[in-house]
Design a protein around this motif. Sequence first.
Motif, mmCIF file in Angstrom:
data_model
loop_
_atom_site.group_PDB
_atom_site.id
_atom_site.type_symbol
_atom_site.label_atom_id
_atom_site.label_comp_id
_atom_site.label_asym_id
_atom_site.label_seq_id
_atom_site.Cartn_x
_atom_site.Cartn_y
_atom_site.Cartn_z
ATOM 1 N N PHE A 237 16.569 4.323 -11.073
ATOM 2 C CA PHE A 237 15.696 4.007 -10.245
ATOM 3 C C PHE A 237 14.611 5.284 -9.956
ATOM 4 N N GLY A 238 14.673 6.379 -10.834
ATOM 5 C CA GLY A 238 13.356 7.324 -10.843
ATOM 6 C C GLY A 238 13.949 8.263 -9.710
ATOM 7 N N LEU A 239 15.085 8.492 -9.425
ATOM 8 C CA LEU A 239 15.325 9.223 -8.156
ATOM 9 C C LEU A 239 16.177 10.453 -8.486
ATOM 10 N N PRO A 240 15.838 11.755 -7.927
ATOM 11 C CA PRO A 240 16.621 12.966 -8.367
ATOM 12 C C PRO A 240 18.097 12.913 -8.119
ATOM 13 N N THR B 106 0.780 -1.215 0.097
ATOM 14 C CA THR B 106 0.065 -0.136 0.217
ATOM 15 C C THR B 106 0.602 1.362 0.018
ATOM 16 N N LEU B 107 2.155 1.069 -0.247
ATOM 17 C CA LEU B 107 3.052 2.276 -0.034
ATOM 18 C C LEU B 107 3.120 3.266 -1.463
ATOM 19 N N PRO B 108 2.753 4.180 -1.523
ATOM 20 C CA PRO B 108 2.774 4.929 -2.657
ATOM 21 C C PRO B 108 3.895 4.758 -3.368
ATOM 22 N N LYS B 109 4.001 4.565 -5.012
ATOM 23 C CA LYS B 109 5.150 4.306 -5.794
ATOM 24 C C LYS B 109 6.370 5.265 -5.225
ATOM 25 N N ARG B 110 6.096 6.721 -4.951
ATOM 26 C CA ARG B 110 7.187 7.582 -4.837
ATOM 27 C C ARG B 110 7.769 7.434 -3.414
ATOM 28 N N GLU B 111 6.933 6.990 -2.366
ATOM 29 C CA GLU B 111 7.509 6.517 -1.084
ATOM 30 C C GLU B 111 8.762 5.199 -1.216
ATOM 31 N N LEU B 112 7.962 4.507 -2.156
ATOM 32 C CA LEU B 112 8.870 3.093 -2.387
ATOM 33 C C LEU B 112 10.006 3.442 -2.938
ATOM 34 N N ILE B 113 10.175 4.290 -4.075
ATOM 35 C CA ILE B 113 11.277 4.519 -4.779
ATOM 36 C C ILE B 113 12.229 5.376 -3.929
ATOM 37 N N SER B 114 11.626 6.052 -3.085
ATOM 38 C CA SER B 114 12.419 7.077 -2.139
ATOM 39 C C SER B 114 13.273 5.945 -1.294
ATOM 40 N N GLY B 115 12.667 4.734 -0.837
ATOM 41 C CA GLY B 115 13.514 4.022 -0.289
ATOM 42 C C GLY B 115 14.736 3.333 -0.799
ATOM 43 N N LEU C 79 11.221 13.855 -0.112
ATOM 44 C CA LEU C 79 11.235 12.949 0.865
ATOM 45 C C LEU C 79 12.716 12.418 1.332
ATOM 46 N N HIS C 80 12.819 11.786 2.561
ATOM 47 C CA HIS C 80 14.060 11.676 2.882
ATOM 48 C C HIS C 80 15.029 10.978 1.980
ATOM 49 N N GLY C 81 14.535 9.963 1.491
ATOM 50 C CA GLY C 81 15.215 9.340 0.396
ATOM 51 C C GLY C 81 15.563 10.163 -0.823
ATOM 52 N N GLU C 82 14.666 10.974 -1.465
ATOM 53 C CA GLU C 82 15.145 11.999 -2.551
ATOM 54 C C GLU C 82 16.196 12.942 -2.090
ATOM 55 N N ALA C 83 16.113 13.327 -0.775
ATOM 56 C CA ALA C 83 17.447 14.115 -0.161
ATOM 57 C C ALA C 83 18.607 13.208 -0.272
ATOM 58 N N VAL C 84 18.336 12.049 0.457
ATOM 59 C CA VAL C 84 19.745 11.294 0.320
ATOM 60 C C VAL C 84 20.222 11.064 -0.954
ATOM 61 N N LYS D 51 21.426 -4.287 -12.560
ATOM 62 C CA LYS D 51 20.895 -5.430 -13.418
ATOM 63 C C LYS D 51 19.388 -5.636 -13.145
ATOM 64 N N ASN D 52 19.103 -5.529 -12.012
ATOM 65 C CA ASN D 52 17.711 -6.007 -11.518
ATOM 66 C C ASN D 52 16.694 -4.653 -11.443
ATOM 67 N N VAL D 53 16.976 -3.784 -11.850
ATOM 68 C CA VAL D 53 16.285 -2.450 -11.562
ATOM 69 C C VAL D 53 14.524 -2.570 -11.975
ATOM 70 N N GLU D 54 14.519 -3.267 -13.068
ATOM 71 C CA GLU D 54 12.856 -3.398 -13.501
ATOM 72 C C GLU D 54 12.246 -4.200 -12.887
ATOM 73 N N LYS D 55 12.862 -5.422 -12.055
ATOM 74 C CA LYS D 55 12.312 -6.393 -11.108
ATOM 75 C C LYS D 55 11.854 -5.771 -9.753
ATOM 76 N N ILE D 56 12.950 -5.135 -9.634
ATOM 77 C CA ILE D 56 12.699 -4.020 -8.041
ATOM 78 C C ILE D 56 11.734 -3.258 -8.017
ATOM 79 N N ILE D 57 11.663 -2.367 -9.199
ATOM 80 C CA ILE D 57 10.825 -1.339 -9.370
ATOM 81 C C ILE D 57 9.363 -2.174 -9.325
ATOM 82 N N ASN D 58 9.085 -3.087 -9.948
ATOM 83 C CA ASN D 58 7.910 -3.872 -10.272
ATOM 84 C C ASN D 58 7.436 -4.652 -8.821
ATOM 85 N N LYS D 59 8.364 -4.513 -7.965
ATOM 86 C CA LYS D 59 7.825 -5.044 -6.491
ATOM 87 C C LYS D 59 8.185 -6.778 -6.616
#
Length: 369
Positions: free
Chosen positions: A308-311, A178-187, A271-276, A208-216
């Motif tokens: 991973f879609g991070l800034p 139930t975690l919003p996609k942005r929150e998950l990516i931040s992690g 988000l904290h992960g985006e700042a990191v 190597k596994n970006v796609e699988k990871i992003i797709n949970k």
Amino acid sequence: MKFKKKDSVKITLKDNSYEVLIGKDVLKKSNKKIFSTIKDAKKIFIISDTNIKKFHLNKILKNIPKNFVVKVLIIAPGEKEKNIKTINKALNFLLKNKISRNDAILAIGGGVVGDISGFLSSVALRGVQLIHFPTTLLAQVDSSIGGKTGVNSFYGKNLIGTFYQPNIVICDTTFLSTLPKRELISGYAEVIKYSIIYDKKFFTWLNKNVEKIINKNEREIIRLIKRSVEIKKQYIVKDEKDIKNKRAILNLGHTFAHSLEKSTNYSKNLLHGEAVSIGICMASKLSLILGFLSLNNYEKIKNIFLNFGLPIDLNFLKKFRISKNQIINNMIYDKKNLSGRLNFILCKDIGNAFVYNKIKRISVEKSIS
């Protein structure tokens, strides 16, 4: 990395060792084991937020053994709640409901809930039992592990806090659904951080596994949580209370990140992960400027965050119009600073980070972009 649907990592410390359980439906499958860690408790005090109440609280309550009296405190979500005012409110709740030293606090939520609950556990009656139930990826791989607690002050992030280890940590991947996609990516920013500071093979595996990871993909998510916890364990065991300057390595990018968060007044737009993510890219650029990191590795680090879609830079924060001076001035209160010197975590290679403080202001300015 051999795959198991349910796994664990033992954090072995001199006085307060504990286990981190990882997998799907861990709360249900390991129920007896979890609550046996607080067998002397009569009451469980749940600290959670409105998001968890909406999606998960009823399910969790059903899995708590009937012999415990359960009290629940719900706080608002977000970094702005991580302050002394919230602590005072929570302490009044605990004391009004007659908490005893044998009782336990159950932290159910992300990093904010975990940091607040850990601090409460350490100061209420000078110490009560604590179970961490992190429900965000960032909290599962990072903030729930290692015993750091803290709240923010006017001067900066996590400047008021203690070290207090939990009885057990439950990383149940079911709750990431139930975690919003942005929150998950931040992690993922904290996950990538572990690979940069310690494990080049893990870095390659993540790429190597970006796609699988992003797709949970369940298999990959459990693997990356376990590996992240294993890496963090290496630093906690060597320097539990951050006094030998070894655990500081875990803060790669955080000197920049915490400054950025303060500069935006802990806005939900960062988000904290985006700042990191931005912070690690700045720390990597500083490593490049100082001649420690190759241009090739600097580009690899930037690219994995992009994958991973991070800034990776201040373009993400254009609306805030943050100046370089503002960012640097906020760093003065950073916890890693020693004897008046700014301490930065830098990289020599992917998988090789170190602490360094012989840095001129102009070099820091050049790294901020």
